[in-house]
Write an enzyme that holds these catalytic residues in place. Sequence first.
Site, PDB file in Angstrom:
ATOM      1  N   ASP A   1      62.869  35.974   0.727  1.00 26.43           N
ATOM      2  CA  ASP A   1      63.089  36.330   2.121  1.00 26.43           C
ATOM      3  C   ASP A   1      62.711  35.132   2.980  1.00 26.43           C
ATOM      4  O   ASP A   1      62.183  34.135   2.493  1.00 26.43           O
ATOM      5  CB  ASP A   1      62.265  37.569   2.493  1.00 26.43           C
ATOM      6  CG  ASP A   1      62.878  38.373   3.625  1.00 26.43           C
ATOM      7  OD1 ASP A   1      63.713  37.814   4.378  1.00 26.43           O
ATOM      8  OD2 ASP A   1      62.543  39.563   3.778  1.00 26.43           O
TER       9      ASP A   1
ATOM     10  N   GLU B   1      61.456  44.442  12.525  1.00 27.13           N
ATOM     11  CA  GLU B   1      60.370  43.953  11.666  1.00 27.13           C
ATOM     12  C   GLU B   1      59.015  44.113  12.339  1.00 27.13           C
ATOM     13  O   GLU B   1      58.728  45.140  12.963  1.00 27.13           O
ATOM     14  CB  GLU B   1      60.674  42.516  11.228  1.00 27.13           C
ATOM     15  CG  GLU B   1      61.993  42.430  10.456  1.00 27.13           C
ATOM     16  CD  GLU B   1      62.222  41.109   9.752  1.00 27.13           C
ATOM     17  OE1 GLU B   1      61.256  40.485   9.293  1.00 27.13           O
ATOM     18  OE2 GLU B   1      63.389  40.704   9.638  1.00 27.13           O
TER      19      GLU B   1
END
Length: 856
Positions: free
Chosen positions: A337, A538
């Site tokens: 990621d 997020e």
Amino acid sequence: MFTHTKLSRSIIKVLVATLFSCTLIGCIHEAKINHASTTSSEAKNSHNLDIWPKLNIQVKTNVELEKKITKLLEVMTLEQKIAQMIQPEIRHITVEDMRKYGFGSYLNGGGAFPDNNKHATAKDWIKLAENMYQASVDDSIDGSAIPTMWGTDAVHGHNNVIGATLFPHNIGLGAANNPDLIEKIAAITAKEVMVTGIDWVFAPTVAVVRDDRWGRTYEGYSEDPEIVRHYAASIVKGLQGQMGKDFLGEERVISTIKHFLGDGGTEGGDDQGNTLASEQDLFTIHGQGYVGGLSAGAQSVMASFNSWHGEKIHGHNYLLTQVLKNKMGFDGFVVGDWNGHGQVKSCSNDSCPQAINAGLDIFMVATDAWKSLYENTIIQVENGEISLNRIDDAVSRILRVKLRAGLFDKPSPAKRLLSGKIEYIGSAEHRLVARQAVRESLVLLKNRNNILPLSLHQNILLTGDGADNIGKQSGGWSVTWQGTGNENKDFPGGTSIYQAIKAQLANGDGSLHYSVNGSFETKPDVAIVVFGEEPYAEGNGDLDNLEFQRGSKKDLALLNRLKAQGIAVVSVFISGRPLWVNPELNASDAFVAVWLPGSEGTGIADVLLRKVNNEINYDFAGKLSFSWPATPRQTSINRYDEDYQPLLPYGFGLTYADSNVLSDDLNETTGKENTELASKKIFEGGAISPWHLFVSTKGGRQEMTSSIVANEVVHIRSIDKLIQEDARQITWNGTGEGKVELSSQFSEDLRAYFENNSALLLEIKRDSSISAPVLLAMNCTEQCESSIDISTMLKELPQGEWKRISIDLACFINKGLDPGKIITPFMLSTTGELALSLAHVSIQPGLAVSAYLVCH
């Protein structure tokens, strides 16, 4: 009328068993989650591979394909191999970089567009895809003709592209409980992605969310692993197609199951935090999406930011290699990621042999660090830190997926079957499927006196800041990463809730009055109030409890004002998670959880409004795939918990045939924290995660990653106070404004500290005289900043002596700070010459009353 206690004890058993489809989730009560299966110490100190299954993966080994991989590897140089393992981001590379290095893949992050143009057209996306592809197969510089591939976050439709169909976020799809619909949505997403020349999507997210404070809760389908397992398989089939049919064909894309592993189980719902689940629970709860998705043939897996018992997944050999690859049998590749490798112990964004050795196959390196990472990795192979066998394994996996996807044989992106067929982007056919998904995702929590559905012959007031706001109803990952900064014109072809209700009401003889603030001239029969969470993504969505609009109840005030005027109220609640809304429920006659429905607001009007002949148009079908909290601090309440006392249970959802169950006198007391609030350390010996130390000027910003960092105005070096390098000396040269800040990538919800008479505590030493104002600031998202001149305070400190000073946090609130969205809890800036040393920064509860500077 049910009370909360009666609801919990008398209807939960029935609702859980009957309101949620047993055909989907299997009703396997005999396999209840056992949180005590192993202790934390056992999970940390020992592993048990027997827990993990060998999967029957639909995509089998192909001998001829493996021979091609071997032949390719035999002629590839080390430099070419490492290039396959580097995935830069489009804002940090050029087409010429691709031609020179031949990267195996590249990505556009959230909010990244061709030519950095938010309104880039489908043709612009295709042009970039074509140029990058042609550069990758041009062997004139790097000697490699291996085609690259483009990865993108298409998480609720092709959400980065203006005009694309935006489906409900995953939390809404979980409530819809329809795997066949999910597969259709994935197939449409793949089609719209392929129109723009992109090969690969970073979806599905298969997180099983166990604490709803997490800012990515809406990316999860459910708090329960069963539905996630089934949905993962459906999404993968929809994106990639199926073996023997159209697997990775002209209308399909490579899928990515993410984030491996335990991202939904971090302590406190902390994004990128630490998961302390036992290994058994890691599989039983958090591993089920991988069972479903990998079995269906997913070709890539994304490593998670989180840690498992303190060890970052990006560097976790046991989970990435021994479990995922060796035991479960996954033969695709593992991609990192966003700079996740840089979080591994002893790693940085430009160097991390530990991640490759652990089993990471592709570095997602999302900054200019890609070049040094590429060069360092080559050196690390040459000096033996990384074995060539590990490199060959990683590159074999990348080539295997590329060969399966036909990238060596397909035409270039601009010449593919769907390329440039922009009529598919946001087509009417695709929007109809999204509209259906919206209808099926809606959950009716309250319907007093059967006020819903509303008649087309009524006089309706429509109000609330979400009523005519497609950006708000779409949430994060909608054109921009955070979903902010958008207007309705950024969603061409989409429909706001206001537009949808207006269009349908035109079929009757009723009337619609729309006002954001709830004003009206003629008293309406009923008011529809559309409100809820602002968009986020997020860590910026992390909360410390689940109270809605804590400290600023503007939407509740609107509901109460309408109620006081004798107007029936229908609340349409936009949110990315269940939230504590007892006051709002009490002020509503009907309450509908619409989640984050995406671009098709018409699906909401379909259900709220009757047909012109007053028959029901569409009934409610959605059921809660997340338990609804009874208190603000009931943040981690999940199906099968031993002490399961939610306000509304997993599986709850009224239909128009059901009687209302919620009273109008739910408990509105927020209560107090059960435990004493601990101090919040920000700097002690170094920046405390998630904070990082930066210096900045108008010319840019640099992170302190070694013992010295400097720019044209500010110089910082590590010094010794009590032990080696436990403090920092900061020097401003007076040639301009310089800033020193402790900041996080994501915002932190620090409201609990501001509510508990806290103060910012600094341990500081003045090393020079004060020649200009010195500003101490806190910053929050959306360019929110609050600063205080502390130069007088500093002048009073004896030069050369360490002293502790404290500032009441109320001083920052008084200047407009939003304590729920803190990005920077500490910033010092000045334009004058100054030398200071810093050893400690923290937020201390209860210290405000005795602080050096008090602002209450």
